[in-house]
Design an enzyme around this catalytic site. Structure first.
Site, PDB file in Angstrom:
ATOM      1  N   SER A 127       0.815  -1.224   0.000  1.00  0.00           N
ATOM      2  CA  SER A 127       0.000   0.000   0.000  1.00  0.00           C
ATOM      3  C   SER A 127       0.844   1.269   0.000  1.00  0.00           C
ATOM      4  O   SER A 127       0.307   2.373   0.042  1.00  0.00           O
ATOM      5  CB  SER A 127      -0.940  -0.002   1.214  1.00  0.00           C
ATOM      6  OG  SER A 127      -0.204  -0.230   2.405  1.00  0.00           O
TER       7      SER A 127
ATOM      8  N   ASN B  76      -2.896  -2.522  12.829  1.00  0.00           N
ATOM      9  CA  ASN B  76      -4.342  -2.303  12.722  1.00  0.00           C
ATOM     10  C   ASN B  76      -4.785  -1.043  13.458  1.00  0.00           C
ATOM     11  O   ASN B  76      -5.558  -0.247  12.931  1.00  0.00           O
ATOM     12  CB  ASN B  76      -5.109  -3.522  13.247  1.00  0.00           C
ATOM     13  CG  ASN B  76      -4.845  -4.761  12.412  1.00  0.00           C
ATOM     14  OD1 ASN B  76      -4.205  -4.669  11.362  1.00  0.00           O
ATOM     15  ND2 ASN B  76      -5.314  -5.902  12.871  1.00  0.00           N
TER      16      ASN B  76
ATOM     17  N   HIS C 179     -39.615  23.705 -12.579  1.00  0.00           N
ATOM     18  CA  HIS C 179     -39.620  22.900 -13.819  1.00  0.00           C
ATOM     19  C   HIS C 179     -38.816  23.580 -14.927  1.00  0.00           C
ATOM     20  O   HIS C 179     -39.120  23.382 -16.108  1.00  0.00           O
ATOM     21  CB  HIS C 179     -41.057  22.655 -14.312  1.00  0.00           C
ATOM     22  CG  HIS C 179     -41.995  22.206 -13.242  1.00  0.00           C
ATOM     23  ND1 HIS C 179     -42.186  20.884 -12.925  1.00  0.00           N
ATOM     24  CD2 HIS C 179     -42.785  22.910 -12.382  1.00  0.00           C
ATOM     25  CE1 HIS C 179     -43.067  20.786 -11.942  1.00  0.00           C
ATOM     26  NE2 HIS C 179     -43.435  22.007 -11.579  1.00  0.00           N
TER      27      HIS C 179
ATOM     28  N   SER D  89     -12.582  26.277 -28.330  1.00  0.00           N
ATOM     29  CA  SER D  89     -12.752  25.073 -29.137  1.00  0.00           C
ATOM     30  C   SER D  89     -11.612  25.000 -30.144  1.00  0.00           C
ATOM     31  O   SER D  89     -11.133  26.030 -30.618  1.00  0.00           O
ATOM     32  CB  SER D  89     -14.093  25.149 -29.866  1.00  0.00           C
ATOM     33  OG  SER D  89     -14.074  24.324 -31.006  1.00  0.00           O
TER      34      SER D  89
ATOM     35  N   LYS E 213     -16.231  29.919 -29.971  1.00  0.00           N
ATOM     36  CA  LYS E 213     -16.656  29.262 -28.740  1.00  0.00           C
ATOM     37  C   LYS E 213     -15.897  29.708 -27.499  1.00  0.00           C
ATOM     38  O   LYS E 213     -14.698  29.948 -27.527  1.00  0.00           O
ATOM     39  CB  LYS E 213     -16.472  27.742 -28.865  1.00  0.00           C
ATOM     40  CG  LYS E 213     -17.417  27.141 -29.862  1.00  0.00           C
ATOM     41  CD  LYS E 213     -18.744  26.826 -29.226  1.00  0.00           C
ATOM     42  CE  LYS E 213     -18.875  25.331 -29.143  1.00  0.00           C
ATOM     43  NZ  LYS E 213     -19.998  24.937 -28.362  1.00  0.00           N
TER      44      LYS E 213
ATOM     45  N   GLU F 263     -18.518  22.477 -16.026  1.00  0.00           N
ATOM     46  CA  GLU F 263     -18.862  21.127 -16.505  1.00  0.00           C
ATOM     47  C   GLU F 263     -18.012  20.066 -15.807  1.00  0.00           C
ATOM     48  O   GLU F 263     -18.496  18.991 -15.435  1.00  0.00           O
ATOM     49  CB  GLU F 263     -18.667  21.041 -18.023  1.00  0.00           C
ATOM     50  CG  GLU F 263     -19.703  21.855 -18.786  1.00  0.00           C
ATOM     51  CD  GLU F 263     -19.449  21.871 -20.294  1.00  0.00           C
ATOM     52  OE1 GLU F 263     -18.895  20.914 -20.831  1.00  0.00           O
ATOM     53  OE2 GLU F 263     -19.806  22.875 -20.924  1.00  0.00           O
TER      54      GLU F 263
ATOM     55  N   GLN G 200      -8.109  -1.892   3.520  1.00  0.00           N
ATOM     56  CA  GLN G 200      -7.050  -1.105   2.881  1.00  0.00           C
ATOM     57  C   GLN G 200      -7.611  -0.332   1.673  1.00  0.00           C
ATOM     58  O   GLN G 200      -7.057   0.675   1.263  1.00  0.00           O
ATOM     59  CB  GLN G 200      -5.923  -2.049   2.446  1.00  0.00           C
ATOM     60  CG  GLN G 200      -4.766  -1.376   1.737  1.00  0.00           C
ATOM     61  CD  GLN G 200      -3.567  -2.292   1.628  1.00  0.00           C
ATOM     62  OE1 GLN G 200      -2.935  -2.601   2.625  1.00  0.00           O
ATOM     63  NE2 GLN G 200      -3.258  -2.751   0.426  1.00  0.00           N
TER      64      GLN G 200
HETATM   65  N1  ARG Z   1      -1.952  -1.326   4.771  1.00  0.00           N
HETATM   66  C1  ARG Z   1      -2.880  -1.794   5.751  1.00  0.00           C
HETATM   67  C2  ARG Z   1      -4.181  -1.056   5.590  1.00  0.00           C
HETATM   68  O1  ARG Z   1      -4.179  -0.064   4.963  1.00  0.00           O
HETATM   69  C3  ARG Z   1      -2.330  -1.556   7.101  1.00  0.00           C
HETATM   70  C4  ARG Z   1      -2.834  -2.498   8.135  1.00  0.00           C
HETATM   71  C5  ARG Z   1      -2.228  -3.834   7.926  1.00  0.00           C
HETATM   72  N2  ARG Z   1      -2.648  -4.756   8.923  1.00  0.00           N
HETATM   73  C6  ARG Z   1      -2.593  -6.051   8.719  1.00  0.00           C
HETATM   74  N3  ARG Z   1      -3.020  -6.793   9.664  1.00  0.00           N
HETATM   75  N4  ARG Z   1      -2.135  -6.564   7.623  1.00  0.00           N
HETATM   76  O2  ARG Z   1      -5.215  -1.446   6.043  1.00  0.00           O
END
Ligand code: ARG
Length: 459
Positions: free
Chosen positions: A23, A110, A156, A277, A283, A290, A322
């Site tokens: 990640s 975690n 409307h 454009s 234009k 938009e 994640q």
């Molecule tokens: N990269 C993980 C996430 O974003 C971090 C937590 C990882 N925890 C684990 N038990 N693998 O959630």
């Protein structure tokens, strides 16, 4: 491949698996928050005598070094690390040796990632809130200058009754004000610190979770360690609030696009906020409006995506979570960009006040007031409605507005009409008579402006 685990493995992770799992490419976005969280954790560990003062000082100065080296560009975050947590810890150990190996005492990735994500989104909630404040200031400025700028109000997309530009803008003021209130509510509800929840079941170390929470400016620690690592409600609430902001911006954009089109010509978007454009030299397109309208879908997508990701997850942490990051980061960046650009576009928007006024005078926006005139002269409303319907039909045939008819023509339709009708159905009267709070009449509008100004001075 640098990772924080491996002891119980006998084989290297497959390269594709490693990449799929990693990640770092996106969670480096909360590098600063990761370091700040670690600093608070270490201060708490030392206070509880789980680490010595010396270990704490070594770790803190190591973390400070990593922070400044990354921020001044001498240390690069690369994908040789699995995630930002591994990057920081590995670099710390490289720098200070054994003391660095104690950083993760009493912590899991975690609760660490739950903290980092909260710190990051909490910071962005405040940023978005202040961008919205700038938008509200621009809207308020336009309102103040246009208390008597008449325009048609629509239902409307058909002309309905006359209003003022201040009144129309005031509707958006209310929307973005509520958006800010939603962000404040989310901030208050999310502001509890998950750190110390461990992997899911707390830890056996005598952590002082109140102290960590206090160091990181939280209202207190979370009260259930399983919930703390598995909760992404605050991400969902945030994405919901961001979706609502985008929905408001998108409606506003749509109106500006309509007002800017050749047929309406109520506004002119500044050259700096328009594009040309490649083929049609004449234009000048409202691309920014938009794009804001278009990007709304992407923010909604983030909300639906995280809701779907979370729906089947058993407690506590699962790697699915994640997936909350990239889409949340993208939604935050999208909203910030859109609010800022929209404010710039609004600040430079030119209103064609005469065109708006002429448009309000056409299209029988005073028909309700003409009916009210009859009611005030003793005609029951349902009959008045029918009479004015006939009058409008007559006007369409003659291609005239109600107040362009002669008194004779009017009297031929109803003898109740007198000279004062002209005054009663003039554009100014139609607007000025609407004086209840929330209505477009200038006196009511001045009172609303006073309230909104006071709100902006306080929040
Ligand atoms: N990269 C993980 C996430 O974003 C971090 C937590 C990882 N925890 C684990 N038990 N693998 O959630």
């Amino acid at each position: 491949m640098a990772q924080l685990w491996g002891g119980r493995f006998t084989k290297e992770t497959d390269k594709l698996v490693y990449n799929f799992n990693a990640s770092i490419s996106f969670d480096q976005k909360f590098f600063r928050q990761d370091v700040e969280g670690s600093m608070a954790h270490v201060k708490m560990l030392a206070k509880q005598e789980i680490l010595t003062e010396d270990e704490k000082n070594q770790i803190l100065s190591g973390l400070e070094g990593i922070l400044s080296d990354v921020e001044n560009g001498t240390l690069e975050i690369t994908d040789e690390y699995e995630d930002i947590h591994s990057f920081v810890e590995a670099n710390l150990i490289d720098r200070i040796g054994d003391a660095g190996k104690k950083l993760h005492t009493g912590r899991s990735r975690n609760d660490q990632v739950a903290l980092d994500m909260k710190l990051y989104t909490r910071y962005e909630v405040v940023e978005i809130n202040s961008l919205l404040k700038e938008l509200l200031e621009s809207i308020l400025h336009i309102m103040e200058e246009n208390i008597e700028t008449y325009m048609p109000g629509f239902t409307h997309l058909q002309k309905a009754q006359p209003i003022t530009l201040a009144h129309h803008m005031g509707a958006y003021f209310e929307m973005f004000k509520r958006d800010r209130q939603r962000l404040d509510d989310i901030y208050a509800r999310m502001n509890y610190c998950p750190l110390g929840s461990g992997a899911l079941a707390g830890t056996t170390y005598p952590l002082d979770r109140d102290y960590t929470a206090q160091l990181l400016d939280f209202s207190g620690p979370t009260l259930n360690s399983m919930d703390a690592v598995a909760d992404r409600d605050y991400v969902i609430e945030l994405l919901s609030a961001l979706s609502t902001i985008m929905m408001h911006l998108s409606r506003f954009s749509e109106e500006i696009i309509i007002w800017n089109c050749n047929e309406y010509h109520f506004v002119e978007i500044d050259d700096a906020y328009s594009t040309g454009s490649s083929i049609m030299p004449q234009k000048k397109n409202p691309d920014i409006a938009e794009l804001v309208r278009g990007k709304t879908g992407r923010v909604y997508g983030a909300l639906v995506s995280i809701l779907t990701t979370m729906k089947g997850l058993p407690l506590a942490y699962n790697k699915d979570m994640q997936e909350d990051k990239e889409l949340t980061f993208d939604a935050i960046d999208t909203v910030k960009g859109c609010v800022a650009l929209f404010t710039g576009m609004l600040n430079t928007l030119k209103f064609n006040k005469e065109v708006m006024k002429t448009s309000a005078m056409k299209g029988f926006t005073n028909a309700t007031d003409a009916a009210d005139y009859l009611v005030n002269h003793g005609v029951p409303f349902r009959d008045a409605h029918g009479i004015i319907g006939k009058l409008v039909l007559y006007c369409i045939e003659k291609d005239k507005a109600i107040d362009e008819l002669s008194l004779e023509e009017l009297k031929a339709i109803s003898p109740v009409f007198e000279q004062e009708l002209f005054e009663a159905v003039s554009l100014e009267t139609c607007v000025n008579k609407r004086t209840t709070i929330g209505a477009p009449g200038p006196d009511a509008m001045r009172e609303v402006l006073r309230i909104q100004k006071e709100y902006l001075s306080l929040k």
